[in-house]
Motif scaffolding. Structure first.
Motif, short mmCIF file in Angstrom:
data_model
loop_
_atom_site.label_atom_id
_atom_site.label_comp_id
_atom_site.label_asym_id
_atom_site.label_seq_id
_atom_site.Cartn_x
_atom_site.Cartn_y
_atom_site.Cartn_z
N ASP A 1 0.82 -1.22 0.00
CA ASP A 1 0.00 0.00 0.00
C ASP A 1 0.85 1.27 0.00
OD1 ASP A 1 0.99 -0.32 2.51
OD2 ASP A 1 -0.89 0.09 3.55
N ALA A 2 2.15 1.14 -0.29
CA ALA A 2 3.01 2.33 -0.27
C ALA A 2 3.92 2.39 -1.49
CB ALA A 2 3.84 2.33 1.01
N PHE A 3 4.03 3.59 -2.05
CA PHE A 3 4.97 3.86 -3.15
C PHE A 3 5.96 4.93 -2.69
CE2 PHE A 3 1.54 3.08 -6.69
CZ PHE A 3 1.70 1.71 -6.56
N ILE A 4 7.09 4.99 -3.36
CA ILE A 4 8.04 6.10 -3.16
C ILE A 4 8.07 6.92 -4.44
CG2 ILE A 4 10.48 6.71 -2.88
CD1 ILE A 4 10.73 4.27 -0.99
N ILE A 5 7.92 8.24 -4.29
CA ILE A 5 8.02 9.14 -5.44
C ILE A 5 9.33 9.89 -5.37
CG2 ILE A 5 7.04 11.13 -6.64
CD1 ILE A 5 4.32 10.35 -5.73
N GLU A 6 10.06 9.86 -6.49
CA GLU A 6 11.32 10.60 -6.59
C GLU A 6 11.10 11.77 -7.54
OE1 GLU A 6 14.86 8.04 -7.34
OE2 GLU A 6 15.44 9.64 -8.74
N TYR A 7 11.37 12.97 -7.05
CA TYR A 7 11.18 14.19 -7.85
C TYR A 7 12.45 14.50 -8.64
CZ TYR A 7 6.75 15.44 -5.60
OH TYR A 7 5.44 15.46 -5.18
N LYS A 8 12.29 14.87 -9.91
CA LYS A 8 13.43 15.15 -10.79
C LYS A 8 13.54 16.65 -11.10
CE LYS A 8 11.96 12.51 -14.25
NZ LYS A 8 12.07 11.79 -15.55
N GLY B 1 5.87 18.53 -24.12
CA GLY B 1 7.17 17.90 -24.29
C GLY B 1 8.02 18.49 -25.41
N GLU B 2 7.49 19.51 -26.09
CA GLU B 2 8.23 20.14 -27.20
C GLU B 2 9.46 20.87 -26.67
OE1 GLU B 2 6.42 22.97 -30.12
OE2 GLU B 2 4.80 21.50 -29.99
N LYS B 3 9.30 21.54 -25.52
CA LYS B 3 10.41 22.26 -24.90
C LYS B 3 10.91 21.42 -23.73
CE LYS B 3 11.28 26.62 -22.40
NZ LYS B 3 12.37 27.32 -23.06
N LYS B 4 12.20 21.13 -23.75
CA LYS B 4 12.79 20.29 -22.70
C LYS B 4 13.92 21.04 -22.03
CE LYS B 4 11.96 15.56 -24.34
NZ LYS B 4 11.42 15.71 -25.70
N GLY B 5 14.10 20.80 -20.73
CA GLY B 5 15.20 21.43 -20.03
C GLY B 5 15.32 20.89 -18.63
N SER B 6 16.07 21.59 -17.82
CA SER B 6 16.27 21.18 -16.44
C SER B 6 16.28 22.44 -15.58
CB SER B 6 17.61 20.43 -16.35
OG SER B 6 17.90 20.17 -15.01
N ILE B 7 15.68 22.34 -14.42
CA ILE B 7 15.65 23.47 -13.50
C ILE B 7 16.38 23.02 -12.23
CG2 ILE B 7 14.18 25.03 -12.16
CD1 ILE B 7 11.97 24.58 -14.31
N GLY B 8 17.55 23.62 -11.99
CA GLY B 8 18.41 23.19 -10.87
C GLY B 8 17.69 23.32 -9.53
N GLY B 9 17.65 22.22 -8.79
CA GLY B 9 17.03 22.25 -7.46
C GLY B 9 15.53 22.05 -7.45
N LYS B 10 14.93 21.93 -8.64
CA LYS B 10 13.47 21.82 -8.72
C LYS B 10 12.92 20.58 -8.00
CE LYS B 10 11.28 20.59 -12.72
NZ LYS B 10 10.29 19.51 -12.51
N GLY B 11 13.61 19.44 -8.19
CA GLY B 11 13.12 18.20 -7.58
C GLY B 11 13.01 18.33 -6.07
N VAL B 12 14.05 18.90 -5.47
CA VAL B 12 14.08 19.07 -4.02
C VAL B 12 12.97 20.04 -3.58
CG1 VAL B 12 15.47 19.97 -2.10
CG2 VAL B 12 16.53 18.51 -3.83
#
Ligand code: UDP
Length: 235
Positions: A22-29, A37-48
């Motif tokens: 009954d439990a999942f773990i979610i990892e934020y990226k 999805g046309e524009k892709k990138g990364s935002i530093g610290g966003k997952g945290v």
């Protein structure tokens, strides 16, 4: 709690099984996408930031009587949640006109809406998450009429709670997208996340955008905006 195999990888998060059914773990990226999805990138610290912010807000919503999938924060970018089956629906509330509704209906960005607008979108990337109504939801068996009523009632209540909560922090809640799931006991709960990725936040005094629109529209200071939102939520 043991982290087992990955169940699913989305654009901003990964979901893992655990040794408890009954439990999942979610990892934020940190990955960010826009315009289907046309524009892709990364935002530093966003997952945290999104992991922490969702934890704070879901805990606050629980205190106001909204059932959520959130259990606890596990690490900087991981949280423990109830295992749920997600309804393939994006549930959107708009308090002020922004984003797609401006293009679709010719409304001016920033127009304060006379009443909140409730929308369903069919969560399906192949078709670009098209907007649908109750009849589509029922006909396609995405949810039953009873489930729609529960989801709608919870969503308007969540909007009232969030609007007041963010206003106290000097933020206008322009619009947001939420998702619901059903847990192993058959209860409908708020799932997914509430973060600058999924809401539009404007500073009350300056109207500065403190959300993913900074990424979508290349406005700069993206990381700073996400950090500012976390700071206000934690204050
Ligand atoms: N939204 C989201 N995921 C999506 C689409 C929209 O979280 O796949 C959020 C978005 O951040 C905004 C609200 O839902 O807070 C309304 O978005 P809109 O329909 O204006 O679409 P967008 O301008 O993001 O394409």
């Amino acid at each position: 709690m043991e982290k087992l195999e990955q169940l699913y990888e989305g654009k901003a998060k990964k979901v893992f099984k655990t040794d408890q059914p009954d439990a999942f773990i979610i990892e934020y990226k940190d990955d960010a996408t826009a315009f289907n999805g046309e524009k892709k990138g990364s935002i530093g610290g966003k997952g945290v930031i999104n992991n922490k912010m969702t934890g704070v807000i879901f805990t606050m919503l629980e205190k106001h009587g909204i059932p959520t999938h959130f259990v606890k924060i596990l690490s900087e970018n991981e949280q423990l949640v109830q295992a749920v089956t997600i309804f393939p629906l994006e549930v959107i509330i708009r308090n002020t006109a922004a984003g797609s509704i401006c293009k679709r209906l010719g409304l001016e960005e920033g127009l304060k809406l006379k009443a909140p607008i409730f929308e369903f979108c069919y969560k399906n990337d192949d078709f670009g998450d098209p907007m649908i109504n109750d009849y589509h939801v029922i006909a396609m068996e995405l949810a039953t009429p009873e489930e729609i009523e529960i989801i709608r009632e919870m969503t308007f209540k969540i909007n009232d709670i969030l609007k007041a909560y963010f206003l106290e922090k000097g933020i206008n809640l322009i619009d947001f997208k939420i998702e619901f799931g059903k847990n192993n006991r058959g209860q409908i709960v708020l799932a997914d996340e509430i973060s600058p990725d999924t809401c539009r936040f404007w500073d009350v005094k300056t109207n500065e955008k403190l959300d993913k629109d900074r990424f979508r529209r290349n406005l700069g200071n993206i990381e700073e905006a996400y950090e500012e939102m976390l700071k206000r939520v934690q204050a």
